[in-house]
Design a protein around this motif. Structure first.
Motif, short mmCIF file in Angstrom:
data_model
loop_
_atom_site.label_atom_id
_atom_site.label_comp_id
_atom_site.label_asym_id
_atom_site.label_seq_id
_atom_site.Cartn_x
_atom_site.Cartn_y
_atom_site.Cartn_z
N LYS A 1 0.80 -1.21 0.00
CA LYS A 1 0.00 0.00 0.00
C LYS A 1 0.85 1.27 0.00
CE LYS A 1 -3.84 2.26 2.19
NZ LYS A 1 -4.93 2.23 3.12
N GLN B 1 -3.30 5.33 -3.28
CA GLN B 1 -4.54 5.53 -4.03
C GLN B 1 -4.89 4.30 -4.86
OE1 GLN B 1 -5.01 8.40 -7.42
NE2 GLN B 1 -6.16 9.49 -5.85
N ASN C 1 -6.19 1.68 -2.59
CA ASN C 1 -7.55 2.00 -2.14
C ASN C 1 -8.58 1.74 -3.23
OD1 ASN C 1 -7.06 2.75 0.48
ND2 ASN C 1 -6.65 4.88 -0.04
N VAL C 2 -8.23 2.16 -4.44
CA VAL C 2 -9.19 2.01 -5.54
C VAL C 2 -9.46 0.52 -5.81
CG1 VAL C 2 -9.44 2.30 -8.03
CG2 VAL C 2 -8.76 4.23 -6.63
N GLU D 1 -11.73 -0.64 -3.14
CA GLU D 1 -13.10 -0.16 -3.37
C GLU D 1 -13.82 -1.05 -4.37
OE1 GLU D 1 -12.71 3.94 -4.64
OE2 GLU D 1 -11.61 4.39 -2.81
N ARG E 1 -8.29 10.23 -10.09
CA ARG E 1 -8.85 9.15 -9.28
C ARG E 1 -10.02 8.45 -9.96
NH1 ARG E 1 -11.12 6.87 -4.88
NH2 ARG E 1 -9.70 6.46 -3.17
N GLU F 1 -15.82 12.93 -8.60
CA GLU F 1 -15.22 13.39 -7.35
C GLU F 1 -13.77 13.74 -7.62
OE1 GLU F 1 -14.69 10.35 -4.52
OE2 GLU F 1 -15.11 8.79 -5.96
N LEU F 2 -13.58 14.88 -8.16
CA LEU F 2 -12.22 15.28 -8.51
C LEU F 2 -11.50 15.74 -7.25
CD1 LEU F 2 -12.64 16.96 -11.95
CD2 LEU F 2 -11.54 14.81 -11.40
N SER F 3 -11.37 14.81 -6.32
CA SER F 3 -10.74 15.16 -5.06
C SER F 3 -9.25 15.34 -5.29
CB SER F 3 -10.98 14.08 -4.04
OG SER F 3 -10.51 12.86 -4.55
N GLN F 4 -8.73 14.44 -6.10
CA GLN F 4 -7.31 14.49 -6.36
C GLN F 4 -7.04 15.52 -7.46
OE1 GLN F 4 -5.99 12.64 -4.24
NE2 GLN F 4 -3.84 12.96 -4.67
N GLN G 1 -6.48 12.73 3.35
CA GLN G 1 -7.61 13.04 2.48
C GLN G 1 -7.90 11.85 1.57
OE1 GLN G 1 -6.67 16.30 -0.06
NE2 GLN G 1 -7.94 15.49 -1.70
N GLU G 2 -6.85 11.22 1.03
CA GLU G 2 -7.03 10.06 0.16
C GLU G 2 -7.70 8.94 0.95
OE1 GLU G 2 -6.94 8.89 -2.83
OE2 GLU G 2 -7.08 6.79 -2.21
N GLU G 3 -7.25 8.72 2.17
CA GLU G 3 -7.83 7.66 2.99
C GLU G 3 -9.31 7.90 3.25
OE1 GLU G 3 -6.55 4.72 3.86
OE2 GLU G 3 -5.00 5.47 2.50
N THR H 1 -11.42 9.88 1.52
CA THR H 1 -12.18 9.76 0.27
C THR H 1 -12.46 8.29 -0.02
OG1 THR H 1 -10.97 11.63 -0.60
CG2 THR H 1 -12.19 10.32 -2.18
N SER H 2 -11.41 7.49 0.14
CA SER H 2 -11.55 6.08 -0.17
C SER H 2 -12.53 5.40 0.78
CB SER H 2 -10.18 5.40 -0.10
OG SER H 2 -10.32 4.05 -0.35
N VAL I 1 -16.10 12.62 -0.10
CA VAL I 1 -15.41 13.72 0.55
C VAL I 1 -14.33 14.15 -0.40
CG1 VAL I 1 -13.95 14.40 2.44
CG2 VAL I 1 -15.82 12.85 2.83
N SER I 2 -14.40 15.36 -0.87
CA SER I 2 -13.28 15.83 -1.68
C SER I 2 -12.89 17.20 -1.18
CB SER I 2 -13.64 15.85 -3.15
OG SER I 2 -14.73 16.71 -3.34
N PHE I 3 -11.62 17.39 -1.00
CA PHE I 3 -11.17 18.62 -0.36
C PHE I 3 -10.72 19.68 -1.35
CE2 PHE I 3 -10.78 15.36 2.81
CZ PHE I 3 -11.23 15.99 3.94
#
Lengths: 406, 185
Positions: A78, A83, A86-87, A90, A137, A345-348, B121-123, B125-126, B182-184
């Motif tokens: 990990k 990421q 995690n993906v 998921e 992501r 979800e363009l978090s990244q 944040q990645e954790e 979101t995931s 959750v996206s920052f």
């Protein structure tokens, strides 16, 4: 439901599969009869099936390892890419798989990915460093979902056995043509003098025709299975992620890249999400390619605005292809659960510039080569090479000292 | 005699049929339970992540004490929740509070550049994604199981051994239902 779909899926591929099997038997019989007119036919069939069996056994038990080794993939934990990990998790949860596939990264800047593993329990997903650098992501999730779909649909199993059938047919045709040029002919002449030559000539013509056409036909059948399964994997991927645009824009980015995957070859090509051997400007007709045209796949995904179940994919497929073909078996279409799309979800932060992409890919390559990455509390990232001698390193920004445990 | 043998054969065949239906029902019920435990695992994971998040963010976000208090409060509410309904409600509130935090982060560029925060944040979101995918998988399983219980002939076996229909996991909050994320950025 997904489980019924897998069953129906298996039944449908069986027809093409049987077609290839018959071809294999026919070739075995003809070649055998050519060498030994009396009883050679059945010996030939026996030999052909044995060859297929041995090839299949080898790839059944060692295929995954060979494929991963040939492509230069490295298993990662990990920490290397949280990421990605995690993906994958998921998608495992979304697919309700009890086992997490192993994760591999290929140190190559060309974006691509493949899945392997006969059984879901010992499956693996491999992606290139270039893929991780280029995709955001949502897009990565789409690609991983596509690969996960190959695993849950048991595509690897089918493609392995079909691929080995293709291999057996090609090998036999090759051996036959070679033997014909080097001495096989003389044997034929001596036999034909004392026996009725008529039948022998027919067999010779048939054998030559099969030696030339057999591999081509087998290849077309194999490609037919492969293409169908790519569409199905797209459909399942969308159902898992509930976000068709993610996969669509991932496919756009991957196909837009002009980098070639160095470790891919003709045998491993069908395993990848996009054919890694694409040549610029080559737009050959459908039947001779392992993957459906990429623009078509993207158009289908882009036109899925109603929902994300299999019926929605079938509708989009029909409207793009302009025909009503049963891509997805009936049992998959009765999937009544209306699943709505979700938002992006363009978090990244997506990497806009080439420079950022290169930095990301470079970082990954470093990690794969055992560089140690330390996140300092002041917010910066320190990269320590594996041959770094000292036991501690000082943060260049805030001066904190970090211990390194080798 | 012949009649007797035929009778025995029929009884045995029906018996096998019943046993196989019973087994498949048990298998499906276990799948439902397993899917439910997946949701639980992820909810717990979210609760575990929050103290870390607060710790990292605290130094930067000096003006948003209310937001952080809310998060802490809803987290403990969610952890204490007993029934499925209570749980869903508390988790909905928690999601909302985390969403507020996400909006506030915009005003703190230093925080957005912090590697620890990015990792966290990645954790998060995931984890949010995993909750929503686990819920989807759970509801799929429940649908399949409930169909089996209602349809002939498995409904007979289900009735005899009192298999009960399972409940779907729905979340009341509309925003949560549409996009659990959750996206920052």
């Amino acid at each position: 439901m997904m489980w019924e779909l897998i069953q129906a899926n298996r039944r449908k591929s069986i027809f093409i599969f049987i077609g290839m099997g018959l071809l294999l038997i026919l070739i075995g019989f003809t070649f055998g009869s050519f060498y030994e007119p009396e009883s050679g036919g059945f010996l030939g069939i026996f030999f052909a099936l044995m060859l297929w069996g041995i090839l299949s056994m080898v790839s059944y038990f060692a295929g995954s390892k060979i494929l991963l080794a040939v492509s230069g993939a490295k298993e990662v934990t990990k920490d290397v890419h949280p990421q990605l990990y995690n993906v994958v998790e998921e998608m495992r949860i979304a697919a309700n798989l009890p086992h997490q596939p192993k994760i591999y990264i290929i140190a190559d800047a060309a974006p691509n990915a493949f899945a392997t593993g006969i059984k879901p329990e010992n499956s693996a997903i491999a992606v290139t460093a270039g893929l991780l650098g280029t995709l955001n992501r949502d897009e990565l999730q789409g690609v991983v979902a596509h690969e996960m779909s190959h695993i849950i649909n048991r595509d690897v199993l089918v493609m392995t056995f079909a691929g080995m059938m293709l291999g057996a047919i090609t090998l036999m045709a090759e051996v036959f043509t070679r033997s014909l040029w080097f001495g096989g002919g003389s044997r034929y002449k001596s036999k034909s003098s004392d026996k009725g030559g008529q039948a022998q000539i027919i067999i010779l013509v048939l054998a030559i025709a099969l030696a030339i056409l057999g591999p081509i036909m087998a290849q077309l059948l194999y490609f037919a299975i492969s293409r169908k399964r790519e569409y199905l994997a797209d459909a399942s991927a969308v159902r898992l992620t509930r976000y068709p645009d993610g996969l669509a824009s991932a496919l756009e980015k991957i196909s837009g890249s002009n980098l070639d995957l160095k470790t891919a070859n003709k045998v491993t090509a069908p395993m990848y999400i996009i054919n890694p051997l694409k040549k610029k400007g080559m737009q050959l007709s459908n039947v001779t390619s392992t993957h459906p045209p990429i623009t078509e796949r993207i158009n289908i995904l882009r036109s899925m605005t109603q929902g994300v179940n299999y019926a929605n994919y079938q509708n989009a497929f029909n409207s793009v292809k302009g025909k009503t073909s049963g891509l997805i078996p009936q049992s998959g279409l009765t999937d009544s659960s209306k699943i709505s799309l979700r938002d992006s979800e363009l978090s990244q932060t997506s990497f806009e510039t080439d420079k950022q992409v290169k930095r990301e890919v470079g970082d990954l390559m470093m990690k794969l080569n055992d560089f140690l990455f330390i996140n300092c509390t002041c917010g910066i990232k320190i990269k320590v090479p594996p041959d770094f001698k000292s036991s501690s390193v000082t943060c260049p920004k805030c001066g904190r000292i970090h211990n390194i445990s080798h | 005699m012949t009649f007797f043998i035929v009778f025995i054969v029929i009884v045995v065949v029906i018996g096998f049929f019943f046993v196989s239906i019973y087994n498949s029902l048990v298998g499906l019920r276990n799948r439902v339970k397993n899917a439910w435990s997946q949701i639980d695992v992820q909810l717990k994971r979210r609760h575990d992540l929050i103290p870390n998040l607060i710790e990292t963010v605290k130094g930067y976000m000096t003006h948003e004490r209310q937001v952080m208090e809310n998060i802490t409060k809803y987290r403990s509410q969610a952890m204490d929740a007993g029934t499925v309904g209570e749980k869903a409600a508390a988790e909905g509130l928690l999601s909302g509070a985390l969403g507020q935090l996400r909006v506030q982060v915009e005003n703190y560029p230093d925080l957005k550049a912090n590697q620890n925060f990015l990792a966290l944040q990645e954790e998060l979101t995931s984890t949010e994604n995993k909750i929503s995918f686990a819920r989807q998988a759970y509801n799929d399983q429940v649908l399949f199981f409930n169909n089996k219980i209602q349809m002939f002939p498995s409904n007979i076996v289900a009735g005899m051994f009192s298999f009960k229909e399972e409940e779907f996991f729905e979340i009341e909050d509309k925003t949560e239902k549409a996009v659990p994320k959750v996206s920052f950025s």
